[in-house]
Design a protein around this motif. Structure first.
Motif, PDB file in Angstrom:
ATOM      1  N   GLU A 210      -3.352 -17.533  67.150  1.00 26.32           N
ATOM      2  CA  GLU A 210      -1.932 -17.515  66.809  1.00 26.32           C
ATOM      3  C   GLU A 210      -1.700 -17.589  65.305  1.00 26.32           C
ATOM      4  O   GLU A 210      -0.790 -16.952  64.771  1.00 26.32           O
ATOM      5  CB  GLU A 210      -1.207 -18.676  67.498  1.00 26.32           C
ATOM      6  N   LYS A 211      -2.526 -18.356  64.604  1.00 23.06           N
ATOM      7  CA  LYS A 211      -2.335 -18.551  63.166  1.00 23.06           C
ATOM      8  C   LYS A 211      -3.058 -17.504  62.328  1.00 23.06           C
ATOM      9  O   LYS A 211      -2.834 -17.415  61.115  1.00 23.06           O
ATOM     10  CB  LYS A 211      -2.811 -19.944  62.758  1.00 23.06           C
ATOM     11  N   GLY A 212      -3.935 -16.712  62.945  1.00 22.26           N
ATOM     12  CA  GLY A 212      -4.616 -15.655  62.207  1.00 22.26           C
ATOM     13  C   GLY A 212      -5.971 -16.028  61.637  1.00 22.26           C
ATOM     14  O   GLY A 212      -6.541 -15.269  60.850  1.00 22.26           O
ATOM     15  N   PHE A 213      -6.518 -17.164  62.056  1.00 29.08           N
ATOM     16  CA  PHE A 213      -7.860 -17.532  61.601  1.00 29.08           C
ATOM     17  C   PHE A 213      -8.901 -16.582  62.187  1.00 29.08           C
ATOM     18  O   PHE A 213      -9.952 -16.357  61.589  1.00 29.08           O
ATOM     19  CB  PHE A 213      -8.193 -18.968  62.007  1.00 29.08           C
ATOM     20  N   ILE A 214      -8.622 -16.068  63.370  1.00 31.84           N
ATOM     21  CA  ILE A 214      -9.471 -15.053  63.982  1.00 31.84           C
ATOM     22  C   ILE A 214      -8.571 -13.987  64.599  1.00 31.84           C
ATOM     23  O   ILE A 214      -7.356 -14.181  64.726  1.00 31.84           O
ATOM     24  CB  ILE A 214     -10.389 -15.631  65.082  1.00 31.84           C
ATOM     25  N   ARG A 215      -9.186 -12.874  64.981  1.00 39.20           N
ATOM     26  CA  ARG A 215      -8.478 -11.825  65.701  1.00 39.20           C
ATOM     27  C   ARG A 215      -9.259 -11.512  66.963  1.00 39.20           C
ATOM     28  O   ARG A 215     -10.433 -11.854  67.060  1.00 39.20           O
ATOM     29  CB  ARG A 215      -8.319 -10.600  64.801  1.00 39.20           C
ATOM     30  N   LEU A 216      -8.639 -10.848  67.897  1.00 35.73           N
ATOM     31  CA  LEU A 216      -9.259 -10.644  69.206  1.00 35.73           C
ATOM     32  C   LEU A 216     -10.631  -9.999  69.097  1.00 35.73           C
ATOM     33  O   LEU A 216     -11.551 -10.349  69.833  1.00 35.73           O
ATOM     34  CB  LEU A 216      -8.343  -9.787  70.086  1.00 35.73           C
ATOM     35  N   GLU A 217     -10.788  -9.062  68.158  1.00 35.58           N
ATOM     36  CA  GLU A 217     -12.067  -8.365  68.047  1.00 35.58           C
ATOM     37  C   GLU A 217     -13.176  -9.265  67.525  1.00 35.58           C
ATOM     38  O   GLU A 217     -14.355  -8.924  67.604  1.00 35.58           O
ATOM     39  CB  GLU A 217     -11.930  -7.132  67.152  1.00 35.58           C
ATOM     40  N   MET A 218     -12.815 -10.441  66.995  1.00 39.08           N
ATOM     41  CA  MET A 218     -13.820 -11.366  66.472  1.00 39.08           C
ATOM     42  C   MET A 218     -14.394 -12.287  67.548  1.00 39.08           C
ATOM     43  O   MET A 218     -15.442 -12.897  67.336  1.00 39.08           O
ATOM     44  CB  MET A 218     -13.221 -12.248  65.371  1.00 39.08           C
ATOM     45  N   LEU A 219     -13.707 -12.426  68.665  1.00 41.43           N
ATOM     46  CA  LEU A 219     -14.126 -13.381  69.681  1.00 41.43           C
ATOM     47  C   LEU A 219     -15.541 -13.104  70.143  1.00 41.43           C
ATOM     48  O   LEU A 219     -15.901 -11.984  70.475  1.00 41.43           O
ATOM     49  CB  LEU A 219     -13.176 -13.350  70.879  1.00 41.43           C
TER      50      LEU A 219
END
Length: 220
Positions: free
Chosen positions: A203-212
């Motif tokens: 939600e805060k942008g520390f990660i993005r879905l493609e990083m999971l």
């Protein structure tokens, strides 16, 4: 006037090159598709201005910034990004960028305004970045007021679902130290589970879905 555009998308790079030529008639504008070739080009050409995409395939644009400024000490750098999440804007505001333009919300005319402002010695920020600056200054619950710089860095790895052991190996800390950081971070944010921690990071942008699920690089 020499300008270099560093962007990995060919169409966007060509549009930005055209916008720069229109904003600064008579200027010499060249393009690069990634951090490595962009840095090499900057060293060779010593540009007055660099338009830098912050999400490059081989390196984070903000992590590249110090090397760019060392390679061409007189240049100004305008960052551009399609991401306007809280963490990205926090990093922009605390970076050495001379300007920031939001790809999704701003036009080539506004890029031209940013170029002229930066070349006058001003710092140009997109409306989203200006709003983030106000929020981060006045919101007592803003993450930058709750979490230490180290906790913010590690949250980019916690949010990927990495284990304490994996993170310890990535950042050269003991597993116990990483576990303590994780516990303190969750306590400060009022979170109880790893799933909640990952959701917060997204939600805060520390990660993005493609990083999971992807291993993280060592935080700076």
């Amino acid at each position: 006037m020499k300008i270099i555009v560093i962007d990995d998308h060919a169409l966007m790079r060509d549009l930005l090159i055209g916008a720069c030529r229109e904003a600064m008639p008579g200027s010499s504008v060249a393009g690069a598709r990634d951090a490595g070739s962009g840095l090499t080009l900057c060293r060779a050409q010593q540009p007055d201005l660099v338009i830098l995409d912050l999400a490059l395939p081989d390196r984070d644009g903000l992590d590249l910034l110090d090397d760019l400024l060392a390679a061409c000490r007189q240049c100004k750098v305008i960052g551009i990004s399609g991401y306007s999440d809280e963490f990205t804007l926090h990093r922009v505001l605390h970076s050495k960028l001379h300007g920031f333009v939001d790809k999704k919300e701003q036009t080539t005319d506004q890029l031209a305004l940013a170029i002229r402002a930066v070349l006058r010695g001003e710092r140009y920020l997109s409306p989203a970045a200006n709003n983030a600056q106000f929020t981060q200054r006045n919101d007592p619950n803003a993450f930058n007021k709750i979490l230490s710089a180290r906790e913010q860095q590690l949250l980019t790895l916690f949010g990927r679902g990495m284990s304490n052991e994996e993170i310890a190996a990535a950042v050269n800390l003991s597993e116990l130290t990483v576990r303590n950081h994780r516990c303190r971070t969750m306590a400060k944010l009022g979170l109880r589970t790893t799933a909640e921690l990952i959701r917060y990071a997204l939600e805060k942008g520390f990660i993005r879905l493609e990083m999971l699920g992807k291993p993280g690089n060592r935080p700076n």
